[in-house]
Design a protein around this motif. Structure first.
Motif, mmCIF file in Angstrom:
data_model
loop_
_atom_site.group_PDB
_atom_site.id
_atom_site.type_symbol
_atom_site.label_atom_id
_atom_site.label_comp_id
_atom_site.label_asym_id
_atom_site.label_seq_id
_atom_site.Cartn_x
_atom_site.Cartn_y
_atom_site.Cartn_z
ATOM 1 N N VAL A 169 0.861 -1.182 0.000
ATOM 2 C CA VAL A 169 0.000 0.000 0.000
ATOM 3 C C VAL A 169 0.894 1.227 0.000
ATOM 4 C CG1 VAL A 169 -1.751 1.293 1.268
ATOM 5 C CG2 VAL A 169 -1.862 -1.198 1.180
ATOM 6 N N LEU A 170 0.651 2.110 -0.962
ATOM 7 C CA LEU A 170 1.394 3.350 -1.110
ATOM 8 C C LEU A 170 0.506 4.493 -0.642
ATOM 9 C CD1 LEU A 170 4.074 4.450 -2.365
ATOM 10 C CD2 LEU A 170 2.840 4.661 -4.507
ATOM 11 N N THR A 171 1.047 5.431 0.152
ATOM 12 C CA THR A 171 0.281 6.548 0.689
ATOM 13 C C THR A 171 0.894 7.853 0.204
ATOM 14 O OG1 THR A 171 -0.187 5.245 2.665
ATOM 15 C CG2 THR A 171 -0.587 7.593 2.820
ATOM 16 N N ASP A 172 0.036 8.801 -0.234
ATOM 17 C CA ASP A 172 0.547 10.099 -0.677
ATOM 18 C C ASP A 172 0.516 11.113 0.465
ATOM 19 O OD1 ASP A 172 -2.092 11.011 -0.501
ATOM 20 O OD2 ASP A 172 -2.376 11.171 -2.660
ATOM 21 N N TYR B 43 14.248 0.340 -5.095
ATOM 22 C CA TYR B 43 13.018 0.886 -5.649
ATOM 23 C C TYR B 43 12.105 -0.277 -6.003
ATOM 24 C CZ TYR B 43 15.708 5.173 -6.206
ATOM 25 O OH TYR B 43 16.469 6.286 -5.965
ATOM 26 N N ALA B 44 10.828 0.026 -6.157
ATOM 27 C CA ALA B 44 9.858 -0.982 -6.599
ATOM 28 C C ALA B 44 9.036 -0.396 -7.729
ATOM 29 C CB ALA B 44 8.956 -1.404 -5.454
ATOM 30 N N LEU B 45 8.816 -1.183 -8.757
ATOM 31 C CA LEU B 45 7.923 -0.807 -9.844
ATOM 32 C C LEU B 45 6.577 -1.439 -9.533
ATOM 33 C CD1 LEU B 45 8.073 0.840 -12.418
ATOM 34 C CD2 LEU B 45 8.509 -1.271 -13.660
ATOM 35 N N LEU B 46 5.565 -0.597 -9.327
ATOM 36 C CA LEU B 46 4.260 -1.033 -8.844
ATOM 37 C C LEU B 46 3.195 -0.879 -9.921
ATOM 38 C CD1 LEU B 46 4.390 0.896 -5.434
ATOM 39 C CD2 LEU B 46 5.203 -1.423 -5.902
ATOM 40 N N VAL B 47 2.163 -1.726 -9.838
ATOM 41 C CA VAL B 47 0.983 -1.633 -10.702
ATOM 42 C C VAL B 47 -0.239 -1.628 -9.787
ATOM 43 C CG1 VAL B 47 -0.400 -2.798 -12.472
ATOM 44 C CG2 VAL B 47 2.096 -2.829 -12.633
ATOM 45 N N LEU C 92 6.628 4.146 -9.843
ATOM 46 C CA LEU C 92 7.941 3.860 -9.276
ATOM 47 C C LEU C 92 7.978 4.413 -7.863
ATOM 48 C CD1 LEU C 92 10.758 2.674 -9.819
ATOM 49 C CD2 LEU C 92 11.468 4.958 -10.546
ATOM 50 N N ALA C 93 8.368 3.584 -6.901
ATOM 51 C CA ALA C 93 8.423 3.995 -5.499
ATOM 52 C C ALA C 93 9.783 3.637 -4.914
ATOM 53 C CB ALA C 93 7.321 3.309 -4.696
ATOM 54 N N ARG C 94 10.250 4.463 -3.975
ATOM 55 C CA ARG C 94 11.483 4.205 -3.249
ATOM 56 C C ARG C 94 11.130 3.354 -2.034
ATOM 57 N NH1 ARG C 94 12.212 7.613 0.454
ATOM 58 N NH2 ARG C 94 11.488 9.346 -0.808
ATOM 59 N N MET C 95 11.919 2.327 -1.769
ATOM 60 C CA MET C 95 11.685 1.480 -0.603
ATOM 61 C C MET C 95 12.441 2.081 0.578
ATOM 62 S SD MET C 95 9.639 -0.619 -1.951
ATOM 63 C CE MET C 95 9.415 -1.853 -0.681
ATOM 64 N N ASP C 96 11.749 2.254 1.719
ATOM 65 C CA ASP C 96 12.389 2.840 2.895
ATOM 66 C C ASP C 96 13.069 1.765 3.739
ATOM 67 O OD1 ASP C 96 10.429 1.604 4.470
ATOM 68 O OD2 ASP C 96 9.345 3.448 4.888
ATOM 69 N N ALA C 97 13.619 2.163 4.882
ATOM 70 C CA ALA C 97 14.359 1.243 5.758
ATOM 71 C C ALA C 97 13.481 0.113 6.294
ATOM 72 C CB ALA C 97 14.970 2.021 6.923
ATOM 73 N N ASN C 98 12.154 0.341 6.368
ATOM 74 C CA ASN C 98 11.210 -0.686 6.833
ATOM 75 C C ASN C 98 10.641 -1.503 5.673
ATOM 76 O OD1 ASN C 98 11.475 0.128 9.538
ATOM 77 N ND2 ASN C 98 10.001 1.778 9.185
ATOM 78 N N ASN C 99 11.240 -1.353 4.480
ATOM 79 C CA ASN C 99 10.811 -2.049 3.277
ATOM 80 C C ASN C 99 9.380 -1.672 2.865
ATOM 81 O OD1 ASN C 99 11.751 -3.614 1.160
ATOM 82 N ND2 ASN C 99 10.757 -5.461 1.953
ATOM 83 N N ARG D 31 7.588 4.350 -0.782
ATOM 84 C CA ARG D 31 7.376 5.787 -0.605
ATOM 85 C C ARG D 31 7.362 6.446 -1.984
ATOM 86 N NH1 ARG D 31 5.397 4.911 3.764
ATOM 87 N NH2 ARG D 31 6.690 4.458 5.543
ATOM 88 N N LEU D 32 6.474 7.419 -2.157
ATOM 89 C CA LEU D 32 6.444 8.159 -3.415
ATOM 90 C C LEU D 32 7.759 8.895 -3.617
ATOM 91 C CD1 LEU D 32 2.864 9.693 -3.452
ATOM 92 C CD2 LEU D 32 3.784 7.961 -4.982
ATOM 93 N N LEU D 33 8.154 9.007 -4.870
ATOM 94 C CA LEU D 33 9.391 9.705 -5.184
ATOM 95 C C LEU D 33 9.160 11.210 -5.215
ATOM 96 C CD1 LEU D 33 10.740 7.544 -8.137
ATOM 97 C CD2 LEU D 33 11.345 7.387 -5.739
ATOM 98 N N LEU D 34 10.181 11.947 -4.837
ATOM 99 C CA LEU D 34 10.171 13.394 -5.022
ATOM 100 C C LEU D 34 10.339 13.658 -6.524
ATOM 101 C CD1 LEU D 34 12.542 14.355 -2.082
ATOM 102 C CD2 LEU D 34 10.044 14.530 -2.140
ATOM 103 N N PRO D 35 9.844 14.783 -7.023
ATOM 104 C CA PRO D 35 9.949 15.057 -8.471
ATOM 105 C C PRO D 35 11.385 14.960 -8.998
ATOM 106 C CG PRO D 35 8.464 16.628 -7.445
ATOM 107 C CD PRO D 35 9.078 15.820 -6.336
#
Length: 190
Positions: free
Chosen positions: A14-17, A38-42, A152-159, A162-166
């Motif tokens: 689950v990705l949160t903005d 990073y993770a490529l999500l659909v 495309l999302a960045r994976m944080d330390a807790n796996n 996270r949304l990418l910054l522009p």
């Protein structure tokens, strides 16, 4: 740029903005770039876009994507009601609007449009018409892309994704284009 790709089983995340909206996605691929994961999500549900039809006559009409949150907030309840008539549930999710339910089969050429990228004329997106509606005598339509929609999302330390910054997205765009082309080929093969 060091890159390693790993294909995974369809894990759901689950990705949160920034507004607190969530979107459930499957992980299509994990990617490591310069020691960052990073993770490529659909999206699990079908992504959709609302377009405004503008033009003086039918010949010069153009579909313009509705992108401002304020305008989407106004149109959302109308689009939701129209889609419910087709047993589709419109959701105000992170990154992109989505619909839950089975999309209708594409049966007629009038049910889709092609949108050409303003920056790359070879980049054409095909969209399937789901519903039309009017507000203040202006025509709107809800379309679903026919190609897969990648996030495309960045994976944080807790796996967790996270949304990418522009600026991060801009830096990774060339890499993402190559990976998307490969994934489109994989989707077409299935």
């Amino acid at each position: 740029m060091d890159e390693n790709e790993t294909e995974m089983d369809a894990e759901t995340v689950v990705l949160t903005d920034d507004a607190g909206r969530k979107i459930a996605c499957t992980v299509e691929r994990f990617i490591e770039v310069e020691e960052q994961d990073y993770a490529l999500l659909v999206p699990v549900d079908a992504p959709v876009e609302i377009f405004a039809w503008q033009g003086e006559t039918d010949d010069d009409e153009e579909a313009i994507p509705v992108e401002s949150d304020e305008e989407i907030d106004v149109l959302f309840p109308i689009a939701k009601a129209v889609l419910e008539e087709q047993n589709l549930t419109l959701k105000r999710t992170a990154v992109v609007l989505t619909v839950e339910g089975d999309l209708p089969d594409l049966e007629d050429e009038d049910e889709f449009i092609e949108i050409t990228s303003e920056t790359d004329e070879e980049d054409v997106e095909e969209l399937q018409l789901l519903a039309r509606f009017y507000r203040d005598e202006k025509e709107f339509a809800v379309y679903a892309p026919l190609d897969p929609f990648f996030i495309l999302a960045r994976m944080d330390a807790n796996n967790q994704p996270r949304l990418l910054l522009p600026e991060e997205l801009e830096k990774l765009q060339p890499l993402l284009a190559d990976i998307e082309d490969q994934l489109f080929d994989d989707f077409d093969a299935n």
